[in-house]
Design a protein around this motif. Structure first.
Motif, mmCIF file in Angstrom:
data_model
loop_
_atom_site.group_PDB
_atom_site.id
_atom_site.type_symbol
_atom_site.label_atom_id
_atom_site.label_comp_id
_atom_site.label_asym_id
_atom_site.label_seq_id
_atom_site.Cartn_x
_atom_site.Cartn_y
_atom_site.Cartn_z
ATOM 1 N N THR A 12 0.825 -1.213 0.000
ATOM 2 C CA THR A 12 0.000 0.000 0.000
ATOM 3 C C THR A 12 0.851 1.252 0.000
ATOM 4 O O THR A 12 0.348 2.349 0.194
ATOM 5 C CB THR A 12 -0.922 0.021 1.238
ATOM 6 O OG1 THR A 12 -0.124 -0.026 2.421
ATOM 7 C CG2 THR A 12 -1.898 -1.143 1.227
ATOM 8 N N VAL A 13 2.153 1.094 -0.242
ATOM 9 C CA VAL A 13 3.085 2.221 -0.179
ATOM 10 C C VAL A 13 3.822 2.362 -1.509
ATOM 11 O O VAL A 13 4.232 1.376 -2.110
ATOM 12 C CB VAL A 13 4.123 2.012 0.953
ATOM 13 C CG1 VAL A 13 5.092 3.164 1.015
ATOM 14 C CG2 VAL A 13 3.421 1.830 2.289
ATOM 15 N N PRO A 48 4.636 -0.531 8.597
ATOM 16 C CA PRO A 48 3.736 -0.807 7.466
ATOM 17 C C PRO A 48 3.760 0.281 6.387
ATOM 18 O O PRO A 48 3.349 0.024 5.257
ATOM 19 C CB PRO A 48 2.353 -0.889 8.116
ATOM 20 C CG PRO A 48 2.629 -1.277 9.514
ATOM 21 C CD PRO A 48 3.938 -0.615 9.873
ATOM 22 N N LYS A 49 4.240 1.456 6.718
ATOM 23 C CA LYS A 49 4.331 2.537 5.727
ATOM 24 C C LYS A 49 5.636 2.498 4.938
ATOM 25 O O LYS A 49 5.843 3.292 4.034
ATOM 26 C CB LYS A 49 4.175 3.890 6.420
ATOM 27 C CG LYS A 49 2.789 4.056 7.022
ATOM 28 C CD LYS A 49 2.638 5.384 7.700
ATOM 29 C CE LYS A 49 1.233 5.481 8.293
ATOM 30 N NZ LYS A 49 1.003 6.723 9.007
ATOM 31 N N PHE A 53 7.761 -3.357 3.558
ATOM 32 C CA PHE A 53 6.879 -4.087 4.472
ATOM 33 C C PHE A 53 6.362 -5.387 3.863
ATOM 34 O O PHE A 53 6.493 -6.458 4.455
ATOM 35 C CB PHE A 53 5.715 -3.188 4.906
ATOM 36 C CG PHE A 53 4.749 -3.851 5.841
ATOM 37 C CD1 PHE A 53 5.063 -4.009 7.178
ATOM 38 C CD2 PHE A 53 3.528 -4.327 5.392
ATOM 39 C CE1 PHE A 53 4.176 -4.625 8.062
ATOM 40 C CE2 PHE A 53 2.636 -4.939 6.256
ATOM 41 C CZ PHE A 53 2.964 -5.092 7.589
ATOM 42 N N THR A 54 5.780 -5.325 2.686
ATOM 43 C CA THR A 54 5.178 -6.510 2.064
ATOM 44 C C THR A 54 6.213 -7.608 1.835
ATOM 45 O O THR A 54 5.981 -8.762 2.181
ATOM 46 C CB THR A 54 4.491 -6.145 0.734
ATOM 47 O OG1 THR A 54 3.493 -5.158 1.002
ATOM 48 C CG2 THR A 54 3.839 -7.348 0.081
ATOM 49 N N SER A 55 7.359 -7.258 1.285
ATOM 50 C CA SER A 55 8.370 -8.281 1.006
ATOM 51 C C SER A 55 8.962 -8.851 2.289
ATOM 52 O O SER A 55 9.232 -10.051 2.367
ATOM 53 C CB SER A 55 9.469 -7.729 0.095
ATOM 54 O OG SER A 55 10.062 -6.592 0.665
ATOM 55 N N ASN A 56 9.141 -8.041 3.314
ATOM 56 C CA ASN A 56 9.679 -8.550 4.577
ATOM 57 C C ASN A 56 8.687 -9.482 5.273
ATOM 58 O O ASN A 56 9.070 -10.517 5.807
ATOM 59 C CB ASN A 56 10.065 -7.401 5.492
ATOM 60 C CG ASN A 56 11.329 -6.692 5.054
ATOM 61 O OD1 ASN A 56 11.733 -6.792 3.907
ATOM 62 N ND2 ASN A 56 11.945 -5.965 5.955
ATOM 63 N N GLY A 88 -1.121 -3.412 4.107
ATOM 64 C CA GLY A 88 -0.418 -2.668 5.142
ATOM 65 C C GLY A 88 -0.624 -3.394 6.454
ATOM 66 O O GLY A 88 -0.395 -4.592 6.551
ATOM 67 N N SER A 89 -1.105 -2.706 7.450
ATOM 68 C CA SER A 89 -1.346 -3.350 8.745
ATOM 69 C C SER A 89 -2.810 -3.773 8.919
ATOM 70 O O SER A 89 -3.191 -4.278 9.962
ATOM 71 C CB SER A 89 -0.941 -2.414 9.881
ATOM 72 O OG SER A 89 -1.678 -1.217 9.802
#
Length: 108
Positions: A12-13, A48-49, A53-56, A88-89
């Motif tokens: 989402t970023v 999450p911003k 985030f998504t890949s981790n 995101g979160s």
């Protein structure tokens, strides 16, 4: 009996539209998957911003459950009981309703 599920992570970023879907053949109930996702987020140690985030979180989910597989989409598995969407979160959980043949958003 297996409780099949898919987990979709959506970035989402930033400008990259990144969506990855995972397939989990066993133990797809929220009582098992929600803590797994929460631990993956905690272990990822990324806001999450943050664009990572998504890949981790994806990496952590694969480390935490070696039976998880990357798949094409939720729709690639027509026999799943639950669908999890992490944006995101924000986590959305859908459960398959056998009476209507549709997924319904559930509270957890």
């Amino acid at each position: 009996m297996a409780t099949r599920t898919t987990i979709q992570l959506q970035n989402t970023v930033g400008v990259i539209d990144q969506t990855v879907t995972l397939y989990k053949h066993w133990d797809g109930y929220p009582s098992n998957v929600v803590p797994l996702i929460e631990l993956a987020i905690l272990n990822a140690n990324v806001n999450p911003k943050d664009r990572r985030f998504t890949s981790n979180v994806l990496g952590e989910l694969i480390i935490l459950d070696d039976k998880i597989e990357i798949t094409k989409s939720h729709e690639a598995h027509g026999d799943t009981e639950y669908q999890y969407n992490l944006k995101g979160s924000y986590l959305e959980i859908k459960k398959y309703d056998h009476k209507t043949g549709k997924y319904i958003v559930m509270s957890y």
